[in-house]
Design an enzyme around this catalytic site. Sequence first.
Site, PDB file in Angstrom:
ATOM      1  N   HIS A 140       0.756  -1.110   0.034  1.00 14.96           N
ATOM      2  CA  HIS A 140      -0.131   0.005   0.025  1.00 14.96           C
ATOM      3  C   HIS A 140       0.683   1.144   0.078  1.00 14.96           C
ATOM      4  CE1 HIS A 140      -3.182  -2.732   0.235  1.00 14.96           C
ATOM      5  NE2 HIS A 140      -3.703  -2.295   1.420  1.00 14.96           N
ATOM      6  N   LYS A 567     -13.516   5.408   6.848  1.00 17.04           N
ATOM      7  CA  LYS A 567     -14.124   6.461   5.860  1.00 17.04           C
ATOM      8  C   LYS A 567     -15.361   6.586   5.749  1.00 17.04           C
ATOM      9  CE  LYS A 567     -12.384   5.981   1.499  1.00 17.04           C
ATOM     10  NZ  LYS A 567     -13.275   5.829   0.647  1.00 17.04           N
TER      11      LYS A 567
END
Length: 899
Positions: A140, A567
């Site tokens: 990532h 999120k």
Amino acid sequence: MSLHAREINQDVRELGELLGRVIKHQSSDEAFDLVETIRNAAINYRRGEADSRDPIHDTLDRLSPEKQDVVARAFTTYFELINLAEERQRVREIREGTQEQTLDDSVREAAQYFKNNDVSPDALEDILKDVLIQPTFTAHPTEARRKTVKAKLRDIAGDLEELDEVRLTDREEDRIKREVRAQVTSLWQTPQVRERRPEVTDEALNVQWYLENVLFEIIDRIYDEFESALDDAYESDVDVPKLYEFRSWAGSDRDGNPFVTPEVTAETLDRQRETVLQLYRDKLKELSGVLTQDASQVSVTGEFEERFEPHKQRLPGVAAEAKERYPDEPYRQKLKLMRESILRVSDVREGGYSDEEEFMEDLRVIEESLHKHGGEDISEAYVRPLRRKVDTFGFTLVSMDLRDHREMHTNALSQALDAQEGIDYEGMDEQERQEFLTEAILQDEPVLDIEHTDGLGDDAARVLTRFEQTAEWQKEYGVDAIDTYAISWFEEPSHALEVLFLGDQAGIVDLPNYCGFDIVPLLETEYALSGARRIMGTLFENEAYAQALEARNNTQEILLGYSDSNKENGFLAANWSLYRNQKRLAAICDDFDVEMRLFHGRGGSISRGGVPMHEAMLALPNETCTGQIKFTEQGEAIAEKYANENIAERNLEQMLNAQVKARHNALQEPVEEVPEEWMDAFESSAEAAREEYRGLLDTDGFVTYFEQATPITVIENLNLGSRPASRSEERNVEDLRSIPWVFSWTQSRCIVPGWYSLGTGLQAYLDDGGDIETLREMYENWPFFNTMLDHAALALARTEMEIAEEYAALADEDLQERIFSRIREEYQDAVDIVQEITGRDSLVKRAWLEENMERRNPYVDPLNLLQTRLLAQSHLTETEKRTLRLTVHGIAAGMKNTG
């Protein structure tokens, strides 16, 4: 005797002075004076000796683009160097604590913990048999530094270590300091910003570096320390089994990354195997220099001879050469054969080891032979450590997980079934899909020709090829090399059955007796988490899936998505949802007599679950602590935790300490009894918090504000990783990946993902009749709430509202009023209630961390102010564009965090 010759203040001072001299020499005295003017103005404001930051603004206003670049480079380089000084200080504290046996969370403290709690050796062995810790390295893109820059910093770190830990003559010390000056000069002259996006191979090589150069070297030390501690605590021997296994997504995680092709995965598997085999050959060569026993003086066991003779017959030419070279040295002759068998593992010639177990058995026999003939010290110092390495790294170096988005499998099946069989899979509803897939998996004849991809779209063809290749990879490298398949955005039972079906068609699965991979649902949306019983219960009752589970030791791995959950729901609601649903998942697995292994998909930042892993382990519900635990290690967190051997070893021992304690606690209290009042308090708080958070994101113009008031557009083009920053071309919060989302807020010093709606949520509980004493009691006695609140407090402490206001001023005036004022008010509410619950005047409970932030803040501020100036300009020169990107690197280094 002192273990160290230096201290952190000396390192910081000397590195800062050295950087100043480099700036003077490489740029000019004027440039140095400019940097000093800005630095002193920032310090004066932070100390309360100046009324405003106007002097910094005035200085920045007068800078040419070239001078702006010098300022950005100066503060960025400063943080790179100071981070090394802080790393060195951490190493000092670890070494001194180890020497004095005062380290908390150590393996020695764990051994004493069990002894003090009257855990018998047999009971302890049962606990240890349950434990398996699986750090999983991902690619990532949160590592902002270039590989070249990291290499230079590691060289400087090595010099600092030598200055600190080695007794040097004056001449030797001068030589090392000259090398540091040269490296700092080279660092100043080196571009900090990547000009190209790293390729998947670069990311896989980066992960491999830590495995090869750090973890391979230290893993046996942890076992040795633990065994020594257990020997001291218990009179009888305690057998310590395999406790660690490392895994990787680098080169195999296809989710959202079109550049992870089957060719890249195959290349990664091959390179990792060749790397670990060479490491073993090197260790065997080293061992050959030690096991020089003369057969006329020292005997070997009959078991050794029983394995030695057939080995010589398999490799007669090598055996003859070994006998001629080492005529009376049986161990060295055997080691020569073993080196050749390692060489031929990936060779077309016969005589290679069939698997790591065969290699391990040879090492075991040598170890026991040495033990029985006076070589115990030799065995324990040289052979046993190698056995631990082989047990951990096998013939693969690291096991790999495959991962892809659920839609990729659905679309590939729809296209392939339509093209080859005229079956309208796309038109089926969920129940019809489950029935079709189950029947197809259980029947003997294949439905699809997995190799036939003509007429399919590129993505669909790639999916089928991946499954075909996985079957081949398992034959070539062993099943353990790549034996997990994670499905992102998992929401229905059919999403698991699709992967099981494709595995069946490719020959990876042959039910009822064989299943070559674990199928791992990634639960990250509220819909998936709240529907866990429906989803997992349906799968556990499905005939085909139940057979697959039984073939995998009846163990179900479940991946929890911390980032996207945050999120979607906000910090408080996401934490509660994950905690509550972990308990539910444990209950579901228990109902169906399935062993659960949780895989925690955590990032580096607090909002993405990035708390210290040993703290996170002890805060998990007891029901989930089965002994096995898996978690992601990402981006800059990998470098911070695993670049230095001492720090890497410390991290791993803290994980072990926490995991064995967590398993013991779970056996003592299988179901964590949380007072209903506390659960209700969190339930009402989380509901109100989620509503407030979603209200912010759904505010008209929010996405526009986010683009205007953070450097998101710069971050998206920073070439941090091979994966695109967004899942599609759409411009909305849902489509934006979690890493750039968090990275952007962190850069603007307004860490919304780490605390927003916390104050609203907790206040809603109080307004609904709750009382502050209950929240204080929860904080004192509930590890989950304590950990969550302390890390929210840290995110609040790292938020700087005055700096955030500078970024907000970049947005349209009406958006500032409607959005930033709301954020600022929520921030203050959160600060107030956290301090009221904790009873602390400071948000940060550790004094050293507060000092660290105070030391850094004055140096981060100028980079923020320079960044906002550049973001405010509609047209930038090439120099200004480079400087803007450099400010992102500098702030990331100063905050020690990206996403």
